[in-house]
Scaffold this active site. Sequence first.
Site, PDB file in Angstrom:
ATOM      1  N   HIS A 176       0.814  -1.209   0.000  1.00 17.38           N
ATOM      2  CA  HIS A 176       0.000   0.000   0.000  1.00 17.38           C
ATOM      3  C   HIS A 176       0.853   1.266   0.000  1.00 17.38           C
ATOM      4  CE1 HIS A 176      -4.196  -1.650   1.150  1.00 17.38           C
ATOM      5  NE2 HIS A 176      -3.510  -2.538   0.441  1.00 17.38           N
ATOM      6  N   HIS A 192      -1.879 -12.608  -2.282  1.00 17.19           N
ATOM      7  CA  HIS A 192      -2.964 -13.311  -1.607  1.00 17.19           C
ATOM      8  C   HIS A 192      -2.603 -14.748  -1.245  1.00 17.19           C
ATOM      9  CE1 HIS A 192      -6.225 -10.324  -3.171  1.00 17.19           C
ATOM     10  NE2 HIS A 192      -5.289  -9.762  -2.430  1.00 17.19           N
TER      11      HIS A 192
END
Length: 752
Positions: free
Chosen positions: A112, A275
């Site tokens: 992020h 993920h």
Amino acid sequence: MENELVSKVKAPVPGNQTNTLNEAKCPVGAHTLAGARSNANWWPNQLNINILHQHSPLSDPMPEGFNYAEEFKTLDLDAVVKDLRHLMTDSQPWWPADYGHYGPFFIRMAWHSAGTYRIGDGRGGAGSGEQRFAPLNSWPDNGNLDKARRLLWPIKQKYGRKLSWADLMVLAGNVALESMGFKTFGFAGGREDVWEPSEDIYWGPEGKWLDDKRYSGERDLENPLGAVQMGLIYVNPEGPNGKPDPAAAAVDIRETFARMAMNDEETVALIAGGHTFGKTHGAGVPTEYVGPEPEGAGIEEQGLGWKNKLGHGHGYHTITSGLEGAWTTNPIKWDNGFFDNLFGYDWELTKSPAGANQWTPKNGAGKDTVPDAHDKTKRHAPFMATTDISLKVDPIYGPISKRFHEHPQEFADAFAKAWYKLTHRDMGPLPRYLGKLVPKEPQVWQDPVPAVDHELVNDSDVAALKAKLLASGLTVSQLVTTAWAAASSFRGSDKRGGANGARIRLTPQKDWEVNQPKELAKVLPVLEKIQHDFNAQGGKKKISLADLIILGGCAAVEEAAKKGGHSVKVPFTPGRTDASQEHTDVKSFSVMEPKADGFRNYHQKGQPRPAEEMLVDKAQLLRLTAPEMTALVGGLRVLGANYGHSKHGVFTSHPETLTNDFFVNLLDMNNRWQPSGADGVYEARDRQGDHVKWTATRVDLIFGSHSQLRAFAEVYACNDAKEKFVHDFVAAWTKVMNLDRYDLAKKKAAAN
């Protein structure tokens, strides 16, 4: 990587903060209250030039002369990595680690930090540690990452100024991956922290979190934005606007990741690789339990936000995105589990405990295959977000995902390189990369240029070459314009572009409209002939075309100053080299084509922003101050650097002569300005005779209209400012010519 969208959080209006201070006005602080109306409130259409004054030394706590690159070189990187590895499993009671391992948390933090980068203007990214400041520290998508940074604080505290927050956040992500069995491609230090939020980054037009006014038409995302909604890093994991449509979500993914400079394979690798680790958090409905973001929280929270009233407020009760679950059966180990589950089950839509749309295996398949993050007695089924299902059903992503599933090593290699690109994309050329973990293999997205392999020209060579350039038949205007076109392609945001490499002769830059391809095709062969003749003399001494282009501009500025009665030497330092077309990513460079360049009075029709605003934006990307911008515009006008040889703003009867005539005539009260018949063009008429004396664009007139810019223009229009203007122009010119010379910065640091 996990996209922790706080889709259910009550959306506060950005800037609306809880005022915990006594609202009674103090005689000392009364005029510093946030509620006071600013000039922008009174005159919202006023040109904002504050972005040219940000990151001043006055806001920097480091001592004068502090050089982060030199400090980083003294850092014991092995010791930092060792400390980070220990931290990964050192679970703290105030924020317990999922599965006893903070690795996935730090991967999300690093992702992020870097994922705000967008290719449209090169802004965003991990390069300056902006995640510490508003608005990023309070974006819904960055929920609970405040805790990740607090977990890192003891390490930052230990190594101090040798290790920036910007570098630490990315390094923590790398070490997290390595600690869970993944082999990363490499890591480079060199990201220097800023000390205040950057004001130049346009995050979108919305006035509340998770709104999406950035779209027009069917689903046309406004440039240069990358994310689909205000406060998101990239896409909504539940699907477009929360609608669980994997096919439609794939469209958003492709557009968003392309604007992060990623192709389809890199996109699949990043999502699936990220993920492979960790879980999402949706133990309850955020609007019922979660408090304000860090910037809106009370002073007693000490910069932490999203206080959770559910249960313990962390661990099993953590609420971040509203999604709940893990993708794989071992969320803290690198394996092929993401694809195993994606292709191993048929998936059906369900709801998380927080009410978010997510997917679970049909008919109860996969039950009890996933461990609980905090309770060893509990097991769960795997989960997928809508955007994960996109990787299976999309006609392009699907085959890529299948190939990665069947060839795990290919997947690992793709993820390693994509992660490296994601976390280093805004660092610029390789000379800025620091540390023992930097890969030796250059990547095409780093815009590589060859190393200098010849003896550089000396002062006598430079003098002889200047004479040849001025006698070549090329005009002052042509030499200045070509040098400016090459050097001003630089973007301080992601450190791309610039004259080094002489890519102005390559596709796509040679064909950019702003560079006047037909005119450029006349100039470059002349310069190449001079280069060829010099290099054919024999010996080891050579000059690159990149150096010659800049030298031509410098010689022309000196000649123009001489014609104006000023003897000045424009600094020139050789050492640039010429890149090849093979090492130039055409698609990547194409997005850098200017839609406007106010310094050349160029503005494409149909642009949504006024020309003067785009001038300031360009100046900020060139790392110019407002006075430097002013001097350059005034000088380039009289030197004849306008696009298409336009006379707009050329307020002089002595073109190609470096004078302050632009400012003198702009501020002449014998002129009255009025719109002409042409769009965006104005004309100056004599107040007595009413004849047209000059024509100008909005970029020209802003230096007489805007009070602060007019103040700068007045300085240069004064009778005693002629010499000052020449020297200020030369200084600003030299700064732009050398913006991409990171090799010079290294030499200067070494000399000190």
